[in-house]
Design an enzyme around this catalytic site. Sequence first.
Site: not given
Ligand SMILES: O=C(CO)[C@H](O)[C@H](O)COP(=O)(O)O
Length: 227
Positions: A29, A31, A84-85, A87, A97-99, A106
């Site tokens: 992601g 971040t 990790d990041g 959502d 998560k999973g955006g 993950e």
């Molecule tokens: O789960 C994720 C990817 O599958 C990311 O960690 C989540 O979507 C956050 O992303 P971002 O930092 O771009 O907001």
Amino acid sequence: MDQNKLKQLVGREAVKYVEDGMTIGLGSGTTVKYMVDTLGEKNKKEHLNLMCVTTSKKTAKQATNLGLTVKELDQVDEINLTIDGADEVDHDFNGIKGGGAALLWEKIVAKNSNRNIWIVDENKMVNHLGKFPLPVEVIPFGSKHLFRELQKMSLNPRFRTNVASALVKTDSGNYIIDLNIGNITDPIKLAEDLKGLTGVVEHGLFIHIVDEVIVGTNDGVRIVNKK
Ligand SMILES: O=C(CO)[C@H](O)[C@H](O)COP(=O)(O)O
């Protein structure tokens, strides 16, 4: 503060937790991208002996380009720390998560990590999960039938498509169905229900996985620990 600045701030903070000799799980992601950049710099400057396991092909490419050593999950004995990041994160430390469509890798990496840290901005800290559509990774075979099942469960499914309107494929070659549910009152029950559906590979509910959340706010960084 501008959102990208917040992402950079939490990314930099998270890298402070990385110590020489560690095996690090790298999330996915926008971040995490900042965090990996900072880790690459730190690695170069301090000549660290690190091994990294990544949660997506994209992060693997970035890390490799920065000179970090990337291994497959099955090539390492353990992961000391994964950053990790997310959502959304609620008060019980559950998250969505999973955006970025990387939820399967993950979750596998997170479950094989001794410690999990998420880096988010404060808008992602919520009372109830569900405003962010819940991603579900499904096997392509028979996915339209599974989609109808999700409709019957009133979970408002939608196949994720890209800018060219093609179905998004994950790094494992699966599809993503996003569920527009609204307030998720019982994430644990929903997680069980989704796992019970044939064709569902994984869902984006991360229950009792994260240990610590680094939250970016306009006043700086706030560290939230599991109670
Ligand atoms: O789960 C994720 C990817 O599958 C990311 O960690 C989540 O979507 C956050 O992303 P971002 O930092 O771009 O907001």
